[in-house]
Design an enzyme around this catalytic site. Structure first.
Site, PDB file in Angstrom:
ATOM      1  CB  VAL A  96       3.320   0.585   4.244  1.00 26.21           C
ATOM      2  CG1 VAL A  96       2.179   0.236   5.199  1.00 26.21           C
ATOM      3  CG2 VAL A  96       4.280   1.567   4.920  1.00 26.21           C
ATOM      4  CE  LYS A 132       7.353   3.465   8.301  1.00 25.91           C
ATOM      5  NZ  LYS A 132       7.039   4.846   8.680  1.00 25.91           N
ATOM      6  CD  GLU A 153       8.531   0.690  -3.389  1.00 27.79           C
ATOM      7  OE1 GLU A 153       7.875   0.949  -4.407  1.00 27.79           O
ATOM      8  OE2 GLU A 153       9.474  -0.104  -3.355  1.00 27.79           O
ATOM      9  N   GLY A 154       8.032   4.253   0.264  1.00 23.88           N
ATOM     10  CA  GLY A 154       8.680   5.554   0.446  1.00 23.88           C
ATOM     11  C   GLY A 154      10.189   5.410   0.473  1.00 23.88           C
ATOM     12  CB  THR A 155      12.778   7.918   1.366  1.00 21.07           C
ATOM     13  OG1 THR A 155      11.807   8.856   0.904  1.00 21.07           O
ATOM     14  CG2 THR A 155      14.123   8.213   0.781  1.00 21.07           C
ATOM     15  CG  ASP A 209       7.946  14.104   6.519  1.00 20.55           C
ATOM     16  OD1 ASP A 209       7.885  15.104   5.771  1.00 20.55           O
ATOM     17  OD2 ASP A 209       8.156  12.955   6.092  1.00 20.55           O
ATOM     18  CB  ILE A 241      -1.010   0.039   1.177  1.00 25.33           C
ATOM     19  CG1 ILE A 241      -0.321  -0.271   2.514  1.00 25.33           C
ATOM     20  CG2 ILE A 241      -2.181  -0.885   0.900  1.00 25.33           C
ATOM     21  CD1 ILE A 241      -1.252  -0.227   3.707  1.00 25.33           C
TER      22      ILE A 241
HETATM   23  P1  ADP Z   1       7.383   6.275   4.937  1.00 22.09           P
HETATM   24  O1  ADP Z   1       8.337   6.536   6.053  1.00 22.09           O
HETATM   25  O2  ADP Z   1       7.933   5.318   3.933  1.00 22.09           O
HETATM   26  O3  ADP Z   1       6.822   7.526   4.320  1.00 22.09           O
HETATM   27  P2  ADP Z   1       4.723   5.907   6.125  1.00 22.09           P
HETATM   28  O4  ADP Z   1       4.559   5.475   7.536  1.00 22.09           O
HETATM   29  O5  ADP Z   1       4.440   7.335   5.804  1.00 22.09           O
HETATM   30  O6  ADP Z   1       6.172   5.466   5.610  1.00 22.09           O
HETATM   31  O7  ADP Z   1       3.784   4.994   5.219  1.00 22.09           O
HETATM   32  C1  ADP Z   1       3.817   5.105   3.807  1.00 22.09           C
HETATM   33  C2  ADP Z   1       2.413   4.970   3.244  1.00 22.09           C
HETATM   34  O8  ADP Z   1       1.851   3.704   3.616  1.00 22.09           O
HETATM   35  C3  ADP Z   1       1.411   6.006   3.766  1.00 22.09           C
HETATM   36  O9  ADP Z   1       1.452   7.211   3.036  1.00 22.09           O
HETATM   37  C4  ADP Z   1       0.098   5.264   3.621  1.00 22.09           C
HETATM   38  O10 ADP Z   1      -0.382   5.348   2.292  1.00 22.09           O
HETATM   39  C5  ADP Z   1       0.474   3.823   3.913  1.00 22.09           C
HETATM   40  N1  ADP Z   1       0.230   3.546   5.354  1.00 22.09           N
HETATM   41  C6  ADP Z   1       1.085   3.735   6.378  1.00 22.09           C
HETATM   42  N2  ADP Z   1       0.536   3.388   7.562  1.00 22.09           N
HETATM   43  C7  ADP Z   1      -0.726   2.963   7.283  1.00 22.09           C
HETATM   44  C8  ADP Z   1      -1.832   2.496   8.086  1.00 22.09           C
HETATM   45  N3  ADP Z   1      -1.744   2.358   9.403  1.00 22.09           N
HETATM   46  N4  ADP Z   1      -2.993   2.176   7.437  1.00 22.09           N
HETATM   47  C9  ADP Z   1      -3.093   2.287   6.101  1.00 22.09           C
HETATM   48  N5  ADP Z   1      -2.106   2.723   5.306  1.00 22.09           N
HETATM   49  C10 ADP Z   1      -0.923   3.074   5.873  1.00 22.09           C
HETATM   50 MG    MG Z   2       5.488   8.947   4.971  1.00 23.97          MG
END
Ligand code: ADP
Ligand code: MG
Length: 394
Positions: A37, A89, A31-33, A176, A29
C-alpha cells in the site's frame, strides 16, 4: 524514500497508462502478504471535500461524520467527493483473480457503511490490480494501546463495532479483524475498517454443521461414532501425526485472532467470528500484551484458549461442532480462569489494586465477545447497546 521502494513506485506508475497524470506516489505505507500500500496525492481531488484528506503538516482535519448507533448513513456520506490523499493498494498477482474480484465487490457493496474505508476506484492492467481508497491517518496500535484509558477503549470499540454492525448487516464476515486492519487515529478518536481481502458472504460454505442443529438432534448425532473421533496418547502433549479423517472448513484469518469455531473447523461459520476477534483486541488492550495469543498453529491456539477457559468448557465448545476435545496437558485445568484474573495477572496487579467499576464493565463486555459458543456470543448490534460502549455517552 528508499531506492528499492522508489523503483517499485516508478514501476507501478509506469505500468498503468495515465497513472502519472492522476496520482503522485509519495511513500510506501504498508506491506503485507497480499499487497503493498502506498500513499499518493490525487491530482483530481475535490477541494470541497475535507472529510478524509488532510495535509501531512496540518493538524486541522475534519473527520468523517461519526455515526451514532441506530442512525442511518447520512446523505453527506454518499455525496462524499474526492479526497486529496489516497491509499493505492497494489494487490499481488499471486492473489487469485477470484479473490481480488471478491475484495473489490465486497468493498463496493459496503461503500455506504460508516467506519468502513470506501473504495474510490480500481484499475487493472493485464494481471495487475490496484485499488484506490481515501487515505486515512492512523496511529501504530503498538504505540498507543498500552496508554488507553477505559474511556478511550470504549470509544475505540464503538467505532470498530459500528463498522462491524454495518458489515454484518450486509451478511458479510470480515474474517481478519485485528489491529492492523482497523486504522485508528487516537488524536481524533476515529477509525475505519480496511482489508476485505479475506471477507466473505455468509453462507458461502453451505455444508451443515452440528452447531446449527437443534440441541436434541445434536446430542443424538454426537453419540454416533462418525463424530466421535477421539485420539489418545500416553505422552503429555498432542499427536503430531494425526491419522484421523480431516474436516475441511474456511480457516482464513490471522493466528491468535481465530475464533474457536474456526479452530474446530465449523462448516457453518457466521459473522460472529469477527466478534471473537474484536474480543481478542479488547483482551490485548486490557492485558497490555501484544500479541496476546502467540500460537504457531491451530492446535496450539486451542491449547491457549483452553488454558483460559478450562477443559470442561472447551470440550463443550468442541462438541457443538462435532469435535471431541481431549487433553492431558497439565497446565490446562478443568475450570480455567476468569477473565478478571487473567487481566490482573497480565498487568501484574495484586489484590490491593483491584479492577475499577469501569474496568469490570469492560471485562463483562469482553466475556460477551469471547463466548466460546458462537450462537450465544454478543452481536455487533447488541454490543453497541452494551453499558460498556455507552460509558462515554453524555
Ligand atoms: P493487506 O491485505 O496487505 O494486509 P491492507 O488493506 O490491510 O492490506 O493494508 C495494509 C496496510 O496499509 C494497513 O495496515 C495500513 O497500515 C495501510 N493502509 C491500508 N489502507 C489504508 C488507507 N485507506 N489509509 C491509510 N493507510 C492504509
Ligand atoms: Mg491487512
Amino acid at each position: 524514500v528508499e531506492s528499492s521502494v522508489q523503483s517499485d513506485m516508478d514501476k507501478l506508475a509506469s505500468d498503468f497508462p495515465g497513472f502519472r497524470g492522476k496520482y503522485r506516489l509519495i511513500k510506501r505505507i504498508g506491506e503485507g502478504t497480499f499487497s503493498t500500500v502506498y500513499k499518493a496525492e490525487d491530482f483530481q481531488y475535490d477541494i470541497y471535500d475535507n472529510s478524509w484528506d488532510f495535509d501531512d503538516d496540518s493538524s486541522k482535519w475534519t473527520p468523517p461524520p461519526l455515526k451514532r448507533h441506530g442512525s442511518h448513513p447520512s446523505s453527506e456520506h454518499s455525496q462524499r467527493r474526492r479526497p486529496r490523499f489516497v491509499a493505492v493498494k497494489k494487490i499481488y498477482v499471486t492473489s487469485s483473480p477470484a479473490r481480488i474480484l471478491n475484495e473489490l465487490e465486497l468493498l463496493h457493496d459496503l461503500r455506504q457503511c460508516p467506519s468502513v474505508c470506501p473504495l474510490i476506484t480500481a484499475f487493472r492492467n493485464t494481471d495487475q490490480v490496484v485499488a484506490i481508497l481515501p487515505y486515512f491517518r492512523h496511529g501504530d496500535f503498538r504505540a498507543y494501546f498500552r496508554d488507553m484509558t477505559t474511556h478511550d477503549i470504549a470509544i475505540y470499540l464503538r467505532s470498530l463495532f459500528t463498522a462491524l454492525k454495518s458489515v454484518h448487516e450486509h451478511k458479510i464476515s470480515h474474517r481478519d479483524i485485528k489491529p492492523t486492519n482497523f486504522l485508528y487515529d487516537p488524536s481524533t478518536q476515529h477509525g475505519v475498517l480496511v482489508d476485505f481481502g479475506l471477507a466473505e458472504r455468509e453462507g458461502t460454505e453451505s455444508k451443515p454443521c452440528l452447531c446449527h442443529e437443534h440441541r436434541e438432534t445434536r446430542k443424538h448425532r454426537q453419540m454416533s461414532s462418525a463424530w466421535a473421533q477421539t485420539v489418545t496418547s500416553s505422552q503429555p502433549g498432542y499427536p503430531k501425526s494425526d491419522t484421523r479423517l480431516s474436516k475441511r472448513a474456511n480457516r482464513a484469518g490471522t493466528r491468535g485472532f481465530r475464533a474457536p469455531e474456526v479452530l474446530f473447523k465449523c462448516t457453518e461459520q457466521t459473522t460472529s467470528i469477527d466478534i471473537w476477534s474484536a474480543g481478542v483486541i479488547l483482551l490485548t488492550i486490557l492485558s497490555k500484551r501484544f500479541p496476546f495469543f502467540n500460537s504457531a498453529d491451530d492446535v496450539e491456539a486451542m491449547i491457549e484458549i483452553a488454558t483460559i477457559f478450562g477443559s470442561k468448557r472447551m470440550k463443550a465448545a468442541g462438541l457443538l461442532h462435532g469435535c471431541v476435545f481431549e487433553t492431558n496437558i497439565p497446565t490446562i485445568g478443568q475450570q480455567g480462569f476468569t477473565m478478571e484474573k487473567i487481566i490482573l495477572w497480565s498487568t501484574c496487579r495484586t489484590d490491593d489494586k483491584p479492577l475499577t467499576a469501569e474496568e469490570k464493565l469492560a471485562v463483562r463486555f469482553l466475556e460477551r465477545c469471547m463466548d466460546l459458543d458462537p450462537s450465544r456470543r454478543i452481536t455487533a448490534e447488541q454490543a453497541l447497546e452494551h453499558p460498556f460502549l455507552q460509558i462515554d455517552q453524555p
